[in-house]
Design a protein around this motif. Structure first.
Motif, PDB file in Angstrom:
ATOM      1  N   LEU A 114       0.847  -1.189   0.000  1.00 19.75           N
ATOM      2  CA  LEU A 114       0.000   0.000   0.000  1.00 19.75           C
ATOM      3  C   LEU A 114       0.884   1.241   0.000  1.00 19.75           C
ATOM      4  O   LEU A 114       1.553   1.543   0.991  1.00 19.75           O
ATOM      5  CB  LEU A 114      -0.909  -0.007   1.232  1.00 19.75           C
ATOM      6  CG  LEU A 114      -2.153   0.894   1.188  1.00 19.75           C
ATOM      7  CD1 LEU A 114      -3.095   0.445   0.076  1.00 19.75           C
ATOM      8  CD2 LEU A 114      -2.868   0.862   2.530  1.00 19.75           C
ATOM      9  N   ASN A 115       0.928   1.938  -1.126  1.00 18.31           N
ATOM     10  CA  ASN A 115       1.692   3.176  -1.223  1.00 18.31           C
ATOM     11  C   ASN A 115       0.772   4.376  -1.014  1.00 18.31           C
ATOM     12  O   ASN A 115      -0.439   4.293  -1.219  1.00 18.31           O
ATOM     13  CB  ASN A 115       2.383   3.280  -2.586  1.00 18.31           C
ATOM     14  CG  ASN A 115       3.516   2.286  -2.724  1.00 18.31           C
ATOM     15  OD1 ASN A 115       4.165   1.934  -1.738  1.00 18.31           O
ATOM     16  ND2 ASN A 115       3.760   1.812  -3.941  1.00 18.31           N
ATOM     17  N   GLU A 116       1.370   5.483  -0.635  1.00 17.87           N
ATOM     18  CA  GLU A 116       0.575   6.673  -0.307  1.00 17.87           C
ATOM     19  C   GLU A 116       1.103   7.900  -1.034  1.00 17.87           C
ATOM     20  O   GLU A 116       2.319   8.098  -1.156  1.00 17.87           O
ATOM     21  CB  GLU A 116       0.612   6.930   1.205  1.00 17.87           C
ATOM     22  CG  GLU A 116      -0.176   8.162   1.643  1.00 17.87           C
ATOM     23  CD  GLU A 116      -0.102   8.395   3.145  1.00 17.87           C
ATOM     24  OE1 GLU A 116      -0.198   9.560   3.582  1.00 17.87           O
ATOM     25  OE2 GLU A 116       0.048   7.401   3.891  1.00 17.87           O
ATOM     26  N   THR A 117       0.195   8.717  -1.511  1.00 21.42           N
ATOM     27  CA  THR A 117       0.540  10.013  -2.084  1.00 21.42           C
ATOM     28  C   THR A 117      -0.600  10.972  -1.747  1.00 21.42           C
ATOM     29  O   THR A 117      -1.572  10.594  -1.084  1.00 21.42           O
ATOM     30  CB  THR A 117       0.768   9.920  -3.602  1.00 21.42           C
ATOM     31  OG1 THR A 117       1.226  11.189  -4.095  1.00 21.42           O
ATOM     32  CG2 THR A 117      -0.508   9.529  -4.344  1.00 21.42           C
ATOM     33  N   TRP A 118      -0.501  12.206  -2.213  1.00 21.99           N
ATOM     34  CA  TRP A 118      -1.548  13.168  -1.885  1.00 21.99           C
ATOM     35  C   TRP A 118      -1.561  14.296  -2.909  1.00 21.99           C
ATOM     36  O   TRP A 118      -0.613  14.492  -3.677  1.00 21.99           O
ATOM     37  CB  TRP A 118      -1.347  13.749  -0.486  1.00 21.99           C
ATOM     38  CG  TRP A 118      -0.256  14.783  -0.397  1.00 21.99           C
ATOM     39  CD1 TRP A 118       1.089  14.544  -0.389  1.00 21.99           C
ATOM     40  CD2 TRP A 118      -0.410  16.205  -0.333  1.00 21.99           C
ATOM     41  NE1 TRP A 118       1.793  15.715  -0.310  1.00 21.99           N
ATOM     42  CE2 TRP A 118       0.896  16.761  -0.272  1.00 21.99           C
ATOM     43  CE3 TRP A 118      -1.510  17.061  -0.307  1.00 21.99           C
ATOM     44  CZ2 TRP A 118       1.117  18.134  -0.203  1.00 21.99           C
ATOM     45  CZ3 TRP A 118      -1.293  18.429  -0.231  1.00 21.99           C
ATOM     46  CH2 TRP A 118       0.006  18.951  -0.173  1.00 21.99           C
ATOM     47  N   PHE A 119      -2.657  15.037  -2.920  1.00 28.77           N
ATOM     48  CA  PHE A 119      -2.745  16.242  -3.744  1.00 28.77           C
ATOM     49  C   PHE A 119      -3.798  17.165  -3.148  1.00 28.77           C
ATOM     50  O   PHE A 119      -4.656  16.738  -2.361  1.00 28.77           O
ATOM     51  CB  PHE A 119      -3.079  15.904  -5.208  1.00 28.77           C
ATOM     52  CG  PHE A 119      -4.433  15.286  -5.422  1.00 28.77           C
ATOM     53  CD1 PHE A 119      -5.566  16.073  -5.586  1.00 28.77           C
ATOM     54  CD2 PHE A 119      -4.575  13.907  -5.476  1.00 28.77           C
ATOM     55  CE1 PHE A 119      -6.815  15.511  -5.799  1.00 28.77           C
ATOM     56  CE2 PHE A 119      -5.829  13.324  -5.675  1.00 28.77           C
ATOM     57  CZ  PHE A 119      -6.952  14.133  -5.838  1.00 28.77           C
TER      58      PHE A 119
END
Length: 275
Positions: A207-212
């Motif tokens: 499970l990888n995480e990023t954001w915007f």
């Protein structure tokens, strides 16, 4: 050299005018897609910094080559120099590249840290890459699930871009920090959205995480950016950024339209219903 610098400056200044329209690529346009998120703003600033650095380095190397070809040509030097060592030159060509790398490294590390994850997310979305479509979950808004597949060329409506439009779009509110959890069900995919400067690998079992944080309403398009199989080029991403009121209304409608069965995607739910 002055002419080269002027030309490079002209290209940099002209880049915004030649840039693609927000949200999608366009023929014969130059530069990055207009940014609509803080991370994209920082990526563009870092890109422009590197452009100046590489332009100056290239012009300096070109000037040296021209100087050497003119100053040390055979006709001007019938008896060539036998110099094989120069302490000053060797110190300079070691120290200057180190300083350049430091100038690049400092904003690079700051950008990597800034883009890593959202400290205070207002909304979480889970994107699951599959061959060859995306499944999305909204755990903070009723835990509904839906699939997003490409709109076939024969079914495109006015304004829908070819190979980029999907039957169901991800919808998010404007000016909100959105955490995106990215994974895959089969092979490695990548959730990429150029206007947000987001690109995160979707790896099975991880499970990888990023954001915007989209700061302007509109529709934005991306694609899977890992070669994931035969239909890799037919796995688009469509994100609609709307007002908070419109988002709340969409959530209520989506809960009814995309009601999941035991947390399964609509595709699996339909398959179970048919059995």
């Amino acid at each position: 050299m002055a002419a080269g610098l002027a030309f490079a400056g002209l290209l940099i200044l002209a880049a915004p005018a030649l840039a693609q329209p927000a949200g999608q690529p366009a023929p014969w346009h130059l530069g990055l897609q207009p940014s609509v998120s803080p991370v994209a703003d920082e990526v563009h600033n870092f890109h422009n910094l590197l452009l100046w650095i590489i332009t100056l380095i290239s012009l300096f190397v070109l000037a040296l080559l021209v100087y050497v070809m003119v100053r040390f040509r055979a006709s001007a030097n019938p008896v060539p120099s036998k110099t094989s060592h120069n302490t000053l030159v060797e110190v300079v060509w070691t120290v200057v590249p180190i300083l350049i790398l430091i100038v690049i490294a400092v904003p690079s590390f700051k950008l990597l840290y800034f883009a890593d994850k959202a400290e205070k997310a207002d909304l979480t979305i889970k994107a699951i890459g599959k061959q060859w479509y995306w499944t999305y979950e909204y755990p903070d808004n009723g835990n509904f699930t839906f699939d997003a597949t490409i709109v076939q060329e024969a079914d495109l409506k006015a304004g829908q871009p070819r190979l980029l439009a999907t039957d169901n779009a991800v919808v998010v509110p404007v000016n909100k920090n959105v955490r995106v959890l990215v994974t895959a069900a089969d092979v490695i995919h990548a959730w990429a959205m150029p206007a947000f400067a987001v690109k995160k690998d979707a790896v099975p079992g991880r499970l990888n995480e990023t954001w915007f944080r989209a700061e302007r309403e509109g529709t934005y398009y991306g694609q899977c950016s890992e070669i994931c199989g035969t239909y890799h080029g037919y796995m688009p991403i469509e994100v609609k950024v709307v007002s908070q009121a419109d988002f709340d209304k969409w959530v209520e409608d989506a809960k009814k339209k995309f009601a999941a069965v035991d947390g399964a995607s609509p595709r699996l739910a339909d398959a179970r219903a048919a059995q």
